[in-house]
Design a protein around this motif. Structure first.
Motif, PDB file in Angstrom:
ATOM      1  N   ILE A  19     -33.364 -50.721  25.483  1.00  0.00           N
ATOM      2  CA  ILE A  19     -34.176 -49.377  25.818  1.00  0.00           C
ATOM      3  C   ILE A  19     -35.230 -48.981  24.825  1.00  0.00           C
ATOM      4  O   ILE A  19     -35.418 -48.048  24.917  1.00  0.00           O
ATOM      5  CB  ILE A  19     -33.223 -48.251  26.161  1.00  0.00           C
ATOM      6  N   GLY A  20     -34.978 -49.604  23.735  1.00  0.00           N
ATOM      7  CA  GLY A  20     -36.058 -49.505  22.678  1.00  0.00           C
ATOM      8  C   GLY A  20     -35.594 -47.784  21.755  1.00  0.00           C
ATOM      9  O   GLY A  20     -34.707 -47.388  21.746  1.00  0.00           O
ATOM     10  N   ASP A  21     -36.709 -47.607  21.162  1.00  0.00           N
ATOM     11  CA  ASP A  21     -36.483 -46.143  20.405  1.00  0.00           C
ATOM     12  C   ASP A  21     -36.649 -45.054  21.412  1.00  0.00           C
ATOM     13  O   ASP A  21     -36.948 -44.970  22.411  1.00  0.00           O
ATOM     14  CB  ASP A  21     -37.599 -46.172  19.413  1.00  0.00           C
ATOM     15  N   PRO A  22     -36.015 -43.904  21.047  1.00  0.00           N
ATOM     16  CA  PRO A  22     -35.953 -42.771  21.713  1.00  0.00           C
ATOM     17  C   PRO A  22     -37.375 -42.228  21.893  1.00  0.00           C
ATOM     18  O   PRO A  22     -37.976 -42.253  21.228  1.00  0.00           O
ATOM     19  CB  PRO A  22     -34.923 -41.735  20.746  1.00  0.00           C
ATOM     20  N   PRO A  23     -37.394 -41.505  23.080  1.00  0.00           N
ATOM     21  CA  PRO A  23     -38.820 -40.868  23.243  1.00  0.00           C
ATOM     22  C   PRO A  23     -39.177 -40.013  22.536  1.00  0.00           C
ATOM     23  O   PRO A  23     -38.294 -39.029  21.869  1.00  0.00           O
ATOM     24  CB  PRO A  23     -38.586 -40.339  24.906  1.00  0.00           C
TER      25      PRO A  23
END
Length: 334
Positions: free
Chosen positions: A217-221
């Protein structure tokens, strides 16, 4: 499999453990650490009781004597005392016999391999049960000396914690037995068992969640990415952020399934500190006044909530001992 031969091997293995120096060293370690933990646990119980009487929101239910075992389970699980005990009793179960040259002699008698490995495992499990029972009995004695008397319900809860503790230590013990079957020497078996335990108990749950989150999911928004200038962008960002953290929690929960240490502490926590467990079940959106409406979790309710983790917790020792059993049955012992 002959039941009489199985019982004979189990009895011999248990007696070998019982009269060994290793057993007495482990017993001494358990007694000292659990006694110190019990004293700290009694202090925590008294502090929690004071908070409850003062109407603190962190203590929804009146603390019971089982809360003393919070420190005990931390010593066994968080600080890995249980893993050390399990590995110490099982790492030379088979490799020790092979190293001493007695394995071929034993199997040259009218004895099947499954009787040997099952008998040795049963003897080791009984030894683990005795070690933990003495430790828990000493904790209860310490509680009584310090003025805390558990009732029948508390005793039953402590019994459940004891059974969960045996299962946790049994996971490390089964890893050690598997390593003992795979390795040719006891030192090699101990190294293999330590590596497997370190990876499963610490590395995967600690690093696995972070790596899985990065990949999936990658880095936090970031808020700046969703700043559109409209009046509703804050709500949109909060929804995206909450969805991200829900996925992050799911990945973390999945990787934690690989750690019997984390599952053990997750299963005993509702028994030792039900107030914290009940509050943690509330959503962040729930009003703090709802704490007074909470019901004390029952054994059945905890089982319904934790049934997946209970299955996984039971699966780990079965899996590792199953590998040890198959490997031993097919091993070339010439």
């Amino acid at each position: 499999m002959n039941l009489n031969r199985l019982l004979t091997i189990s009895e011999k293995e248990f007696l070998d453990h019982l009269i060994s120096k290793r057993f007495f060293v482990l017993l001494a370690i358990i007694c000292v650490i659990l006694c110190v933990s019990a004293i700290n646990g009694v202090n925590n119980y008294n502090n929690a009781l004071d908070r409850y009487k003062a109407g603190s929101e962190t203590e929804v239910f009146q603390p019971t004597a089982v809360m003393v075992f919070t420190e005990i389970t931390n010593s066994i699980g968080v600080y890995s005392l249980g893993a050390i005990i399990g590995l110490a009793l099982g790492f030379d179960l088979i490799s020790g016999e092979r190293e001493a040259g007695s394995l071929k002699t034993i199997l040259s008698r009218p004895l099947y391999r499954d009787e040997l490995i099952n008998g040795k495992a049963i003897g080791g499990i009984i030894s683990l049960a005795i070690l933990t029972f003495v430790g828990f009995a000493l904790v209860i004695a310490t509680m009584l000396i310090l003025g805390i008397v558990p009732d029948l319900e508390d005793i039953s809860m402590i019994g459940i914690v004891w059974l969960l503790t045996i299962l946790f230590i049994l996971t490390a013990f089964s890893i050690a037995v598997m390593s003992s079957v795979i390795a040719k020497t006891s030192s090699e078996a101990l190294m293999i068992a330590l590596v497997i335990t370190f990876v499963l108990f610490l590395i995967i749950p600690t690093i696995g969640g972070d790596i899985g989150t990065k990949i999936l999911i990658g880095d936090p928004p970031e808020e700046s990415e969703y700043s559109s200038g409209s009046s509703g962008y804050n709500e949109d960002f909060q929804e995206i952020q909450q969805e991200y953290y829900r996925k992050e929690d799911f990945i973390s929960e999945f990787t934690n399934m690989f750690s019997a240490r984390i599952i053990y502490n997750d299963l005993v926590a509702p028994l030792t500190w039900p107030s914290f467990y009940a509050i943690s079940k509330l959503d962040f959106s729930d009003d703090i006044s709802r704490h007074g409406e909470l019901e004390k979790p029952s054994i059945w309710g905890i089982m319904q909530d934790k049934w997946i983790k209970i299955i996984v917790f039971l699966m780990w020792p079965v899996l590792f001992f199953g590998i040890a059993y198959v490997k031993f049955m097919r091993a070339d012992l010439r």
